[in-house]
Design a protein around this motif. Sequence first.
Motif, short mmCIF file in Angstrom:
data_model
loop_
_atom_site.label_atom_id
_atom_site.label_comp_id
_atom_site.label_asym_id
_atom_site.label_seq_id
_atom_site.Cartn_x
_atom_site.Cartn_y
_atom_site.Cartn_z
N ALA A 404 20.60 27.25 -6.20
CA ALA A 404 20.62 26.22 -6.95
C ALA A 404 19.27 25.43 -6.94
CB ALA A 404 21.71 25.01 -6.43
N VAL A 405 18.82 24.51 -7.84
CA VAL A 405 17.60 23.96 -8.08
C VAL A 405 17.90 22.47 -7.93
CG1 VAL A 405 15.34 23.32 -9.31
CG2 VAL A 405 16.45 25.68 -9.16
N ASN A 406 17.25 21.78 -6.90
CA ASN A 406 17.68 20.17 -6.67
C ASN A 406 16.29 19.57 -6.37
OD1 ASN A 406 20.50 20.62 -6.49
ND2 ASN A 406 20.33 21.71 -4.61
N PHE A 407 16.35 18.49 -6.63
CA PHE A 407 15.09 17.60 -6.29
C PHE A 407 14.92 17.45 -4.85
CE2 PHE A 407 16.10 15.90 -10.56
CZ PHE A 407 15.00 16.03 -11.17
N VAL A 408 13.49 17.41 -4.37
CA VAL A 408 13.29 17.20 -3.15
C VAL A 408 13.19 15.71 -2.59
CG1 VAL A 408 11.47 19.11 -2.94
CG2 VAL A 408 10.69 16.84 -3.63
N HIS A 409 13.36 15.29 -1.31
CA HIS A 409 13.21 14.12 -0.99
C HIS A 409 11.62 14.12 -0.43
CE1 HIS A 409 17.53 12.76 -0.30
NE2 HIS A 409 17.23 13.12 -1.45
N THR A 410 11.32 12.70 -0.73
CA THR A 410 9.85 12.49 -0.04
C THR A 410 9.83 11.26 0.68
OG1 THR A 410 9.57 10.70 -2.08
CG2 THR A 410 8.96 13.31 -2.55
N LEU A 411 8.82 11.04 1.51
CA LEU A 411 8.81 10.17 2.72
C LEU A 411 7.12 9.99 2.76
CD1 LEU A 411 10.94 12.35 4.00
CD2 LEU A 411 11.43 10.49 5.40
N ASN A 412 6.86 8.75 2.99
CA ASN A 412 5.43 8.31 3.26
C ASN A 412 5.28 7.30 4.40
OD1 ASN A 412 5.18 5.56 2.00
ND2 ASN A 412 6.26 6.81 0.43
N GLY A 413 4.46 7.32 5.06
CA GLY A 413 4.10 6.00 6.01
C GLY A 413 2.57 6.29 6.39
N SER A 414 2.29 4.94 6.85
CA SER A 414 0.61 4.93 7.27
C SER A 414 0.60 5.37 8.83
CB SER A 414 0.34 3.34 7.34
OG SER A 414 0.60 2.74 6.15
N GLY A 415 -0.41 6.08 9.17
CA GLY A 415 -0.64 6.70 10.38
C GLY A 415 -1.83 6.51 11.23
N VAL A 416 -2.40 5.47 11.22
CA VAL A 416 -2.07 4.22 10.63
C VAL A 416 -3.14 3.61 9.76
CG1 VAL A 416 -0.36 3.60 12.56
CG2 VAL A 416 -2.92 3.02 12.79
N ALA A 417 -3.31 2.48 9.40
CA ALA A 417 -4.21 1.66 8.76
C ALA A 417 -5.41 1.27 9.79
CB ALA A 417 -3.99 0.49 8.03
N VAL A 418 -6.46 2.06 9.34
CA VAL A 418 -7.59 1.91 10.36
C VAL A 418 -8.21 0.74 10.40
CG1 VAL A 418 -9.99 3.07 10.77
CG2 VAL A 418 -8.10 4.47 9.86
N GLY A 419 -8.54 -0.11 9.51
CA GLY A 419 -9.24 -1.37 9.42
C GLY A 419 -8.36 -2.40 10.18
N ARG A 420 -6.64 -2.39 10.23
CA ARG A 420 -5.95 -3.12 11.01
C ARG A 420 -5.95 -2.60 12.36
NH1 ARG A 420 -1.54 -6.11 7.67
NH2 ARG A 420 -2.74 -6.69 5.91
N ALA A 421 -6.10 -1.18 12.77
CA ALA A 421 -6.14 -0.77 14.05
C ALA A 421 -7.43 -1.36 14.88
CB ALA A 421 -6.22 0.84 13.87
N LEU A 422 -8.45 -1.43 14.01
CA LEU A 422 -9.77 -1.93 14.55
C LEU A 422 -9.67 -3.52 14.87
CD1 LEU A 422 -12.88 -1.70 15.12
CD2 LEU A 422 -13.16 -2.33 12.45
N ILE A 423 -8.98 -3.95 14.02
CA ILE A 423 -8.52 -5.48 14.10
C ILE A 423 -7.97 -5.71 15.61
CG2 ILE A 423 -7.15 -7.39 13.72
CD1 ILE A 423 -8.13 -6.74 10.70
N ALA A 424 -6.77 -4.65 15.91
CA ALA A 424 -5.94 -4.77 16.94
C ALA A 424 -6.57 -4.41 18.18
CB ALA A 424 -4.78 -3.80 16.83
N VAL A 425 -7.65 -3.40 18.29
CA VAL A 425 -8.33 -3.08 19.36
C VAL A 425 -9.24 -4.22 19.66
CG1 VAL A 425 -10.31 -1.32 19.95
CG2 VAL A 425 -8.17 -0.61 19.06
N MET A 426 -10.02 -4.50 18.63
CA MET A 426 -11.03 -5.49 19.20
C MET A 426 -10.35 -6.82 19.62
SD MET A 426 -13.62 -5.65 15.65
CE MET A 426 -14.48 -6.92 16.36
N GLU A 427 -9.28 -7.27 19.07
CA GLU A 427 -8.63 -8.32 19.61
C GLU A 427 -7.89 -8.47 21.03
OE1 GLU A 427 -6.56 -10.94 17.07
OE2 GLU A 427 -7.91 -10.97 15.36
N ASN A 428 -7.11 -7.23 21.12
CA ASN A 428 -6.48 -6.69 22.27
C ASN A 428 -7.49 -6.38 23.58
OD1 ASN A 428 -3.52 -7.04 21.89
ND2 ASN A 428 -4.32 -6.10 20.09
N TYR A 429 -8.65 -5.80 23.17
CA TYR A 429 -9.47 -5.33 24.34
C TYR A 429 -10.78 -6.25 24.38
CZ TYR A 429 -6.95 -1.11 24.99
OH TYR A 429 -6.00 -0.03 25.21
#
Length: 457
Positions: A404-429
């Motif tokens: 049988a032919v069926n529709f796939v399921h799709t998923l997406n996610g940030s792995g992660v946002a680089v700019g916000r990771a830069l913010i987190a590193v700067m502020e936490n470190y």
Amino acid sequence: MHDIRAIRENPEAFDRDLERRGLSPLSAELVALDDARKAAVSAAQAAQERRNALSKEIGAAKKAKDEARATELMAEVARLKEEAPELEAAQAQAAKILDERLAAIPNRPKAEVPPGADEHGNVEYRRFDASRERLAQGRQHFELGEATGLMDFEAAARLSGSRFVVLKGQLARLERALGQFMLDLHTTEHGYLEVAPPILVRDEAMFGTAQLPKFENDQFSVFNGLDYIKSLKRLAETQRQDPDIDPAAGTDKNFWLVPTAEVPLTNLVRENILAEDELPLRFTALTPCFRAEAGAAGRDTRGMLRQHQFNKVELVSITAPEKSDEEHERMLACAEAVLKKLDLTYRVMTLCTGDMGFASQKTYDIEVWVPGQQTFREISSCSVCGDFQARRMNARYRAKEGRAVNFVHTLNGSGVAVGRALIAVMENYQNPDGSVTIPSALQPYMGGLTRIEGPNH
């Protein structure tokens, strides 16, 4: 995109799910539109069947040398032939109206998604506390960056306006290091295939992942210069003939700048029938992302939290339906691994029905602690979309059993946002002297550098 057959089979369940999204019942309207489409199809088919039957009768009349009857039947065939384009147009129009209405309705939330009208209804799923002592407060990233002279918002404003930044020297290298670190982690430890996709895409790709038509105002469009000039000339000529014409007419958009690599990565399977053995497919990419932030006027105007252009590592999975929930948890864990290796405190929130994205069935947000604001801020969003996007892209798979032919399921996610990771590193470190210690996971990407020095060094 919703399945009208599923709505017909259980309209009450469809309306209950929409009510959880804060929408009024729509099943009766949609079924009526489908009835109109079916009626248009039936009318066109009946006319074609009548033409076929008349053709046989004409042959019989001519064989019987009944010229009068043959002439009468041929006249009716001619009339039906003249009516055919109108019937076909009515059929196409009815299908278009139904499809456009279905495409404008958000995805149905999973049963376990918590109810709520906005972010205040989100529920904490779990959290991770860094091994380092968590800073309760500190300077914000833009204060640290501007003090070193390595983060320049004024130069960016002269170049491009507000919501842009110029990073220099060690901060530019740190941002690059973060992106490379994430890609290496996801490809070597998490089994994602690295992809370098186009960042200019067509309407169909944006529609497939549901950025269009609902969120058109949040996107940046790009014109081919020569074609755009030609279209403006055509428009000017048309307006001379008709001064009341819409000024936007005749200036077709050629491309869209991707708001996220989810768009090209998910559309890699559009208009395809995959073999079940190929699933799951897991893709990752580091790309610039572009968002107009039309709905964010006045929010986070200082710093890098909400930019028109930013870099992000995206994760996309294509799965069989029965595996999508398991894949959702796996994707979340992959995104969390980035923050664990950077030793950053974060929490995972299950978004409520009123805060989920348009295409999502269920979404987890990862929020990282930022001491400069003394709060948690979103750094990743991981969503399972079911077959909602696949229907818009016509992305299917053939099952091993039964074929049988069926529709796939799709998923997406940030792995992660680089700019916000830069913010987190700067502020936490950050250190009291304004310097920033580089997390050990990033030091190999920084040529062994252990800190970004403050202005006194």
